[in-house]
Design an enzyme around this catalytic site. Structure first.
Site, PDB file in Angstrom:
ATOM      1  N   ASP A  11       0.847  -1.187   0.000  1.00  0.00           N
ATOM      2  CA  ASP A  11       0.000   0.000   0.000  1.00  0.00           C
ATOM      3  C   ASP A  11       0.887   1.243   0.000  1.00  0.00           C
ATOM      4  O   ASP A  11       1.836   1.347   0.798  1.00  0.00           O
ATOM      5  CB  ASP A  11      -0.901   0.005   1.240  1.00  0.00           C
ATOM      6  N   ILE A  12       0.606   2.183  -0.910  1.00  0.00           N
ATOM      7  CA  ILE A  12       1.384   3.427  -0.988  1.00  0.00           C
ATOM      8  C   ILE A  12       0.992   4.314   0.193  1.00  0.00           C
ATOM      9  O   ILE A  12      -0.192   4.612   0.401  1.00  0.00           O
ATOM     10  CB  ILE A  12       1.130   4.158  -2.316  1.00  0.00           C
ATOM     11  N   ASN A  38      -2.668  12.859  -4.332  1.00  0.00           N
ATOM     12  CA  ASN A  38      -3.752  13.313  -5.202  1.00  0.00           C
ATOM     13  C   ASN A  38      -4.237  14.708  -4.815  1.00  0.00           C
ATOM     14  O   ASN A  38      -4.518  15.548  -5.682  1.00  0.00           O
ATOM     15  CB  ASN A  38      -4.924  12.327  -5.149  1.00  0.00           C
ATOM     16  N   HIS A  73      -4.846  14.282  -9.769  1.00  0.00           N
ATOM     17  CA  HIS A  73      -4.961  12.860 -10.088  1.00  0.00           C
ATOM     18  C   HIS A  73      -4.060  12.426 -11.234  1.00  0.00           C
ATOM     19  O   HIS A  73      -3.674  11.259 -11.316  1.00  0.00           O
ATOM     20  CB  HIS A  73      -6.426  12.517 -10.401  1.00  0.00           C
ATOM     21  N   ASP A  95      -1.761   9.294 -10.882  1.00  0.00           N
ATOM     22  CA  ASP A  95      -1.696   8.175 -11.826  1.00  0.00           C
ATOM     23  C   ASP A  95      -0.256   7.886 -12.243  1.00  0.00           C
ATOM     24  O   ASP A  95       0.139   6.719 -12.422  1.00  0.00           O
ATOM     25  CB  ASP A  95      -2.536   8.478 -13.063  1.00  0.00           C
ATOM     26  N   ARG A 101      10.567 -11.218  -9.875  1.00  0.00           N
ATOM     27  CA  ARG A 101      10.996 -12.081 -10.969  1.00  0.00           C
ATOM     28  C   ARG A 101       9.891 -12.242 -11.994  1.00  0.00           C
ATOM     29  O   ARG A 101       8.723 -11.966 -11.716  1.00  0.00           O
ATOM     30  CB  ARG A 101      11.418 -13.438 -10.413  1.00  0.00           C
ATOM     31  N   GLU A 140      -4.479   2.536  -4.419  1.00  0.00           N
ATOM     32  CA  GLU A 140      -3.024   2.476  -4.227  1.00  0.00           C
ATOM     33  C   GLU A 140      -2.564   1.129  -3.695  1.00  0.00           C
ATOM     34  O   GLU A 140      -1.460   1.020  -3.159  1.00  0.00           O
ATOM     35  CB  GLU A 140      -2.589   3.586  -3.253  1.00  0.00           C
ATOM     36  N   ARG A 170      13.393  -5.427  -0.391  1.00  0.00           N
ATOM     37  CA  ARG A 170      14.037  -4.875  -1.591  1.00  0.00           C
ATOM     38  C   ARG A 170      13.077  -3.938  -2.335  1.00  0.00           C
ATOM     39  O   ARG A 170      13.464  -2.869  -2.794  1.00  0.00           O
ATOM     40  CB  ARG A 170      14.504  -6.016  -2.498  1.00  0.00           C
TER      41      ARG A 170
END
Length: 378
Positions: A236-237, A244, A249, A253, A268, A279, A299
């Site tokens: 989750d960002i 936003n 927006h 995006d 991978r 998000e 990572r």
């Protein structure tokens, strides 16, 4: 099994030579129906992972050749390798394929098959005469523009009419694959969408280890027991709403697109990446143990934290992950990972939390009742 092209020339009712290499030329009045039957089977398949298998099986039945294989380029542009999606030899009961959990460096480098590379780069049919037959390669665009080839080994060179038949089937295949992409992929990021998650998850946790796999270059067979444990991560960002609100927006995006690109570059080729909406992203991957899964998600977290997003600057993510167990429903596995994500959000964000580790430390209370994939009716 002999190729049709090795049969003697036959005369049709009008006295002209019937093409020796046209599939089904000896099958009588019903021969014209066979390509249509295979097209119907191909476009009736909604399982993307079986699409190449269906295609290879159809071409073998039509061409009666020595071998048909579908091979794709995987990995980034600087280290691409060949993955065999399906390979069927005359007399085999079913196609073989590279196991989906193989590491990239276990696959043959792109340069090891120059004819395939030439076919992909020129997007044209490539032909090569061989001591005991002929090899014909057809270009096969793949998911996200990745290149691939259909490789046909036959007792004699394919004729023009047969090549046109194969090319027509491949055009239908590509059109159908595009329709699957439209229904299964997020329109903004190109990642798999939530709609495709449940079915993929059930195959992901329940698929048996294959009984056979393709031989290595040294003739040894790859060990089918190399399959690792399965893991589900929810990403989750952090503070995405403020992005936003502050930048609009369109910039939001762009952040989503760049996060999706970082997901692709971090994980991978065989890992499954989804955008669940807004998000939130989900990853399904194979790792040997919890430490390896934690390292993969760390990572990703570090790659996103270290990336400079245009206008926005720094962006971070929180991650929760859990092992996907045999018998899990998608909802149960997602719930465990989501609980770990919630803990990461509540304890500072920009961190990765393991559901199992949180349980072991007492940070999360154990479930009040055993979690299973069954539904209690009483």
């Amino acid at each position: 099994m002999s190729s049709n092209s090795s049969e003697p020339s036959r005369k049709d009712e009008g006295g002209s030579d019937a093409p020796r290499d046209v599939p089904g030329a000896a099958a009588g009045a019903g021969a014209g129906q066979r390509p249509l039957e295979h097209v119907a089977a191909l476009t009736g398949n909604r399982d993307r992972e079986l699409l190449d298998v269906t295609l290879v099986t159809a071409l073998m039945d039509l061409l009666h050749c020595r071998c048909v294989s579908a091979c794709r380029l995987v990995g980034d542009a600087h280290g691409q390798r060949w993955q065999t999606r399906a390979a069927l030899e005359a007399g085999d009961l079913a196609p073989l394929s590279d196991p989906p959990w193989l590491e990239l460096d276990e696959l043959p480098p792109a340069q090891q098959h120059p004819l395939r590379l030439d076919c992909v780069q020129r997007a044209a049919v490539v032909r090569e005469a061989q001591p005991h037959g002929a090899l014909t390669l057809f270009p096969l665009p793949g998911e996200g523009g990745a290149g691939g080839v259909i490789e046909v080994a036959s007792a004699a060179a394919l004729g023009e009419e047969t090549e046109r038949l194969v090319a027509s089937i491949l055009r239908i295949y590509r059109n159908f694959e595009s329709l699957l992409d439209y229904s299964e992929r997020d329109t903004l990021t190109g990642l798999l969408n939530r709609k495709s998650f449940d079915e993929t998850f059930l195959k992901f946790v329940a698929a048996p280890r294959p009984a056979a796999s393709l031989p290595r270059g040294d003739g040894e067979r790859r060990d089918a027991e190399q399959a690792a444990r399965r893991w589900l991560g929810v990403v989750d960002i952090d503070h995405f709403k403020s992005v936003n609100d502050r930048f609009g927006h369109l910039i939001g995006d762009e952040v989503l697109l760049l996060v999706a690109r970082l997901l692709r570059s971090t994980f991978r080729f065989q890992d499954r990446l989804y955008r669940f909406g807004g998000e939130e992203f989900v990853i399904l991957l194979h790792c040997a143990d919890e430490a390896e899964a934690l390292s993969a998600f760390e990572r990703l977290r570090g790659n996103i934290e270290g990336f400079r997003f245009p206008q926005v600057g720094s962006v971070t993510v929180s991650v929760g992950f859990a092992e996907a167990r045999p018998g899990d429903t998608p909802a149960l596995a997602f719930q465990r990972a989501d609980e770990a994500l919630y803990h990461a959000k509540q304890t500072g964000r920009n961190r990765v939390c393991s559901h199992a580790a949180l349980l072991a430390s007492g940070a999360l209370a154990p479930p009040s009742a055993p979690q299973t994939g069954s539904i209690d009716l009483f």
